[in-house]
Every structure is written in structure tokens, then in C-alpha cells.
Design a protein around this motif. Structure first.
Motif, short mmCIF file in Angstrom:
data_model
loop_
_atom_site.label_atom_id
_atom_site.label_comp_id
_atom_site.label_asym_id
_atom_site.label_seq_id
_atom_site.Cartn_x
_atom_site.Cartn_y
_atom_site.Cartn_z
N VAL A 7 0.90 -1.19 -0.23
CA VAL A 7 0.01 -0.03 0.01
C VAL A 7 0.92 1.18 0.20
CG1 VAL A 7 -1.62 1.13 1.34
CG2 VAL A 7 -1.75 -1.31 1.22
N LYS A 8 0.54 2.27 -1.04
CA LYS A 8 1.35 3.57 -1.08
C LYS A 8 0.20 4.38 -0.50
CE LYS A 8 4.43 6.08 -3.65
NZ LYS A 8 4.83 6.67 -5.06
N GLN A 9 1.02 5.49 0.15
CA GLN A 9 0.46 6.69 0.60
C GLN A 9 0.75 7.66 -0.44
OE1 GLN A 9 1.30 9.06 4.07
NE2 GLN A 9 -0.85 8.83 4.86
N ASP A 37 -5.51 2.24 -6.52
CA ASP A 37 -5.28 0.91 -7.09
C ASP A 37 -5.00 -0.07 -5.78
OD1 ASP A 37 -5.81 1.39 -9.80
OD2 ASP A 37 -3.63 1.11 -10.16
N ASP A 38 -4.35 0.49 -4.69
CA ASP A 38 -3.84 -0.19 -3.50
C ASP A 38 -5.13 -0.65 -2.73
OD1 ASP A 38 -1.82 0.30 -4.81
OD2 ASP A 38 -0.81 1.26 -3.06
N LEU A 39 -6.21 0.42 -3.05
CA LEU A 39 -7.54 0.00 -2.00
C LEU A 39 -8.22 -1.14 -2.92
CD1 LEU A 39 -9.09 3.63 -1.56
CD2 LEU A 39 -8.54 2.01 0.28
N GLY A 91 15.19 8.81 -0.53
CA GLY A 91 15.87 9.17 -1.80
C GLY A 91 15.46 7.86 -2.79
N ALA A 92 14.87 6.96 -2.39
CA ALA A 92 14.87 5.72 -2.96
C ALA A 92 14.20 5.90 -4.24
CB ALA A 92 14.22 4.38 -2.22
N ASP A 93 14.64 5.35 -5.43
CA ASP A 93 13.82 4.92 -6.79
C ASP A 93 12.89 3.95 -6.63
OD1 ASP A 93 15.77 3.22 -7.20
OD2 ASP A 93 16.56 3.91 -8.98
N ASP A 123 3.73 7.19 -10.76
CA ASP A 123 3.05 6.56 -11.94
C ASP A 123 3.83 5.76 -12.84
OD1 ASP A 123 0.52 7.28 -12.64
OD2 ASP A 123 1.24 9.28 -13.61
N THR A 124 4.99 5.07 -12.16
CA THR A 124 5.74 4.34 -13.08
C THR A 124 5.45 2.79 -13.52
OG1 THR A 124 7.06 3.23 -11.30
CG2 THR A 124 7.90 5.31 -12.27
N ALA A 125 4.54 2.35 -12.24
CA ALA A 125 3.91 0.91 -12.51
C ALA A 125 4.97 0.05 -12.67
CB ALA A 125 3.11 0.79 -13.70
C1 LIG Z 1 16.19 9.41 -7.83
C2 LIG Z 1 14.85 9.25 -6.94
C3 LIG Z 1 14.78 9.70 -5.75
C4 LIG Z 1 13.43 9.52 -5.16
N1 LIG Z 1 13.38 9.88 -3.80
C5 LIG Z 1 12.40 9.81 -3.10
C6 LIG Z 1 11.99 10.21 -1.70
O1 LIG Z 1 13.01 10.94 -1.13
N2 LIG Z 1 10.89 10.06 -0.99
C7 LIG Z 1 9.87 9.57 -1.99
O2 LIG Z 1 8.56 9.52 -1.23
N3 LIG Z 1 9.79 9.29 -3.15
C8 LIG Z 1 10.99 9.23 -3.96
N4 LIG Z 1 11.02 9.06 -4.95
C9 LIG Z 1 9.88 8.53 -5.64
C10 LIG Z 1 9.82 6.66 -5.24
O3 LIG Z 1 11.03 6.35 -5.91
C11 LIG Z 1 8.62 6.32 -5.83
O4 LIG Z 1 7.54 7.02 -5.26
C12 LIG Z 1 8.43 4.89 -5.53
O5 LIG Z 1 9.53 4.04 -6.00
C13 LIG Z 1 7.19 4.37 -5.98
O6 LIG Z 1 7.31 4.49 -7.29
P1 LIG Z 1 5.95 4.79 -8.17
O7 LIG Z 1 5.09 5.74 -7.35
O8 LIG Z 1 6.00 4.71 -9.70
O9 LIG Z 1 4.93 3.48 -8.00
P2 LIG Z 1 4.46 2.30 -9.03
O10 LIG Z 1 5.31 1.46 -9.43
O11 LIG Z 1 3.44 3.16 -9.76
O12 LIG Z 1 3.46 1.62 -7.79
C14 LIG Z 1 2.92 0.51 -8.15
C15 LIG Z 1 2.39 -0.39 -6.78
O13 LIG Z 1 3.34 -0.67 -6.16
C16 LIG Z 1 3.20 -0.45 -4.49
N5 LIG Z 1 4.15 0.61 -4.06
C17 LIG Z 1 4.77 1.74 -4.55
N6 LIG Z 1 5.61 2.33 -3.80
C18 LIG Z 1 5.21 1.75 -2.45
C19 LIG Z 1 5.78 2.01 -1.23
N7 LIG Z 1 6.35 2.96 -0.88
N8 LIG Z 1 5.14 1.15 -0.38
C20 LIG Z 1 4.29 0.24 -0.40
N9 LIG Z 1 3.90 -0.23 -1.61
C21 LIG Z 1 4.47 0.54 -2.82
C22 LIG Z 1 1.83 -0.14 -4.50
O14 LIG Z 1 0.94 -1.28 -4.29
C23 LIG Z 1 1.63 0.38 -5.85
O15 LIG Z 1 0.13 0.61 -6.26
C24 LIG Z 1 12.12 9.04 -5.66
C25 LIG Z 1 12.54 8.58 -7.22
C26 LIG Z 1 13.72 8.72 -7.80
C27 LIG Z 1 13.55 8.29 -9.21
#
Ligand SMILES: Cc1cc2nc3c(=O)[nH]c(=O)nc-3n(C[C@H](O)[C@H](O)[C@H](O)COP(=O)(O)OP(=O)(O)OC[C@H]3O[C@@H](n4cnc5c(N)ncnc54)[C@H](O)[C@@H]3O)c2cc1C
Length: 260
Positions: A7-9, A37-39, A91-93, A123-125
Motif C-alpha cells: 500500500v502506498k500513501q 489501485d491499492d484500495l 531518496g529511493a527510486d 506513476d511508473t507501475a
Molecule cells: C532518484 C529518485 C529519488 C527519489 N526519492 C524519493 C524520496 O526521497 N521520497 C519519496 O517519497 N519518493 C522518492 N522517489 C519516488 C519513489 O521512488 C517512488 O515513489 C516509488 O519508488 C514508487 O514508485 P511509483 O510511485 O512509480 O509506484 P508504482 O510502481 O507506480 O506503484 C505500483 C504499486 O507498487 C506499490 N508501491 C509503490 N510504492 C510503494 C511503497 N512505498 N510502499 C508500499 N507499496 C508501494 C503499490 O501497491 C503501488 O500501487 C524518488 C524517485 C527517484 C527516481
């Protein structure tokens, strides 16, 4: 059956604003919600449990405030909630996010992991399929129907113009679409219980024991060169006319610009 739901906030807006100077997302003043989508993923897990029994664990990686999202999952009916939180994770990607989530999932050893298809902010999926890669388990994305069978599931995997029915054995991961179901409301009695102390367990990296080199910005192979909010190209023109006249004006403009 043991099910982990990821679940992502996320900020409650599709119109995420970026700070033009720092290039980071502006989160102040924006309400946080559970990614839609997580709901659907939580609801799917609850329905599978109602049918087959078992235990549901909601898992999120985020700052301590993300515990609100987990408490909402508890109020919907999940059994346990784990928050993965550590300054080392900042800072996690997507690769590092999925690594951290997968290390926790490895410790839980579920039969099924359900994630949303896509988060409305990042939005990356990518995170769901990447977790499956880290765990070396089969995954199915874009799931819009789940049927439980003895050794796994039969799922409907949507494409733009068709769908596949896929049989997948446990343990596996699926990413689900919000169209999968209508998530239930939180239960009033469970809301009260969910907000009591100690129900959300926090795991930091001293528990997960991931090498520091693999975490945070340092461990993230993605480098963001530039991020910006798309601005309007010009002020535009406002016509105070009827809908019929407006349609004519739009068609004329499109013809003028050779779009039609
Ligand atoms: C270089 C870089 C640095 C970043 N630094 C930060 C930062 O400091 N802080 C920050 O908040 N974001 C940061 N981000 C963004 C972070 O990497 C993404 O928000 C995260 O990896 C999820 O990607 P997404 O939103 O595309 O999820 P998607 O891949 O679109 O999510 C798909 C599904 O994965 C699951 N999911 C995704 N993220 C999580 C989570 N955290 N916990 C549980 N389930 C999850 C959920 O079920 C979600 O519906 C950074 C990104 C980059 C590229």
C-alpha cells in the motif's frame, strides 16, 4: 493463505506540483490518501480471505506519517500492518523501493503478494513487477479478476483490446486495477481499534539488514535530470457563447491549424 498487500500513501491529487527550484514534489497542504489501485488490492485480499481463510498483512515503505494509511487498512479489516521506515530509505527510486519491500516480504513468506498496478504520483507501475523480480516469483500485472484454485489462482489479465486468462501458482505476485472491485468502507468499530497504540509495527533497516550501498539515493540507479510542471503556452481566449457556437469555434480553430 498468507497475503501481503503493498500500500502506498500518495497525495490526493493527480495534479502533482513540482518545486521549480529543488525539483522535488510539493507535499505541503496536500491531503494524503491510499493509492486508489491499492484500495482495490486490499479489497481483493479481504475477499480471498473471506473465501479461503488466512491472514492479511498490509505493508508500506514511507515516512512515519504513512502509518495513517496502514491504520485505514486495519479499519477495512486487514490483520496486521507493517511500516518500513528509516532515514536510510529516503531518496529511493523504484528499484530501491521494491528491494526494501521485497526484503520485508521475504521475512513474511506469503503465498500471495498484491500490489496496485500504478501509483497516482510516481506513476511508473514498476514497483510490483520489480518486487517479483527480487523475490524470483511469478507475477501477473493488470489483473481485473481473481479466482482462487487449489494451488494458486486463475486471473484475468487485461490488455487494451483483449484479455488473457492466466493460471499462476503460489507463491506469486499480482498488480491489480482499481476496476477490480469496489473497496468496502472502513468499519466504525475497527476504526476505533485501528487507531490504538502499537498496532502498526515499524521495521527499520536494523531489522531488514540491507547493505547501506543498496539504499537511498546512493543505491538508486535512476537519476532525475530535470522535473517540472508543464506551464500554459499562452493566456488563451474566453468566448461567452452557447455550447453549439463553442463547438463551431473549436472546429474552425482545429481546421485553421490543420488538426482536422
Ligand atoms: C532518484 C529518485 C529519488 C527519489 N526519492 C524519493 C524520496 O526521497 N521520497 C519519496 O517519497 N519518493 C522518492 N522517489 C519516488 C519513489 O521512488 C517512488 O515513489 C516509488 O519508488 C514508487 O514508485 P511509483 O510511485 O512509480 O509506484 P508504482 O510502481 O507506480 O506503484 C505500483 C504499486 O507498487 C506499490 N508501491 C509503490 N510504492 C510503494 C511503497 N512505498 N510502499 C508500499 N507499496 C508501494 C503499490 O501497491 C503501488 O500501487 C524518488 C524517485 C527517484 C527516481
Amino acid at each position: 493463505m498468507k497475503i501481503v498487500v503493498c500500500v502506498k500513501q500518495v497525495p490526493n491529487t493527480a495534479n502533482v506540483k513540482i518545486d521549480p527550484v529543488t525539483g522535488t514534489m510539493i507535499r505541503e497542504g496536500v491531503e494524503s490518501i491510499i493509492n486508489p489501485d491499492d484500495l482495490a488490492a486490499v479489497e481483493a485480499a479481504l475477499r480471498i480471505k473471506e473465501q479461503s481463510g488466512g491472514e492479511i498483512i498490509a505493508l508500506t515503505m514511507g515516512p512515519l506519517q504513512a502509518d495513517k494509511a496502514l491504520r485505514e487498512c486495519l479499519a477495512m479489516g486487514v490483520d496486521k500492518a507493517i511500516l518500513l521506515s528509516d532515514r536510510l530509505f529516503a531518496g529511493a527510486d523504484t528499484w530501491v523501493t521494491s528491494l526494501v519491500l521485497s526484503k520485508a516480504i521475504e521475512m513474511i513468506q506469503p503465498d500471495l503478494v498484491i500490489a496496485g498496478r500504478q501509483a497516482i504520483d510516481g506513476d511508473t507501475a514498476q514497483v510490483g513487477p520489480q518486487i517479483a523480480e527480487h523475490l524470483k516469483i511469478p507475477s501477473v500485472a493488470y489483473v481485473s479478476q481473481i479466482d482462487v484454485i487449489e494451488d494458486g489462482f486463475i486471473v484475468k489479465r487485461d490488455f487494451e483490446d483483449r484479455y488473457y486468462r492466466i493460471k499462476v501458482k503460489k507463491p506469486c505476485l499480482m498488480t491489480v486495477l482499481k476496476e477490480l472491485n469496489k473497496p468496502r468502507y472502513m468499519n466504525v468499530r475497527k476504526i476505533y481499534q485501528a487507531f490504538q497504540e502499537g498496532l502498526v509495527v515499524v521495521w527499520d533497516n536494523s531489522y531488514l539488514n540491507i547493505s547501506v550501498d543498496q539504499l537511498g539515493l546512493k543505491g538508486s540507479p535512476t537519476k532525475v535530470k530535470k522535473s517540472f510542471t508543464k506551464g500554459a503556452k499562452s493566456a488563451g481566449k474566453i468566448f461567452d457563447v452557447s455550447p453549439g457556437e463553442a463547438a463551431t469555434i473549436i472546429i474552425d480553430k482545429l481546421k485553421e491549424n490543420y488538426v482536422l
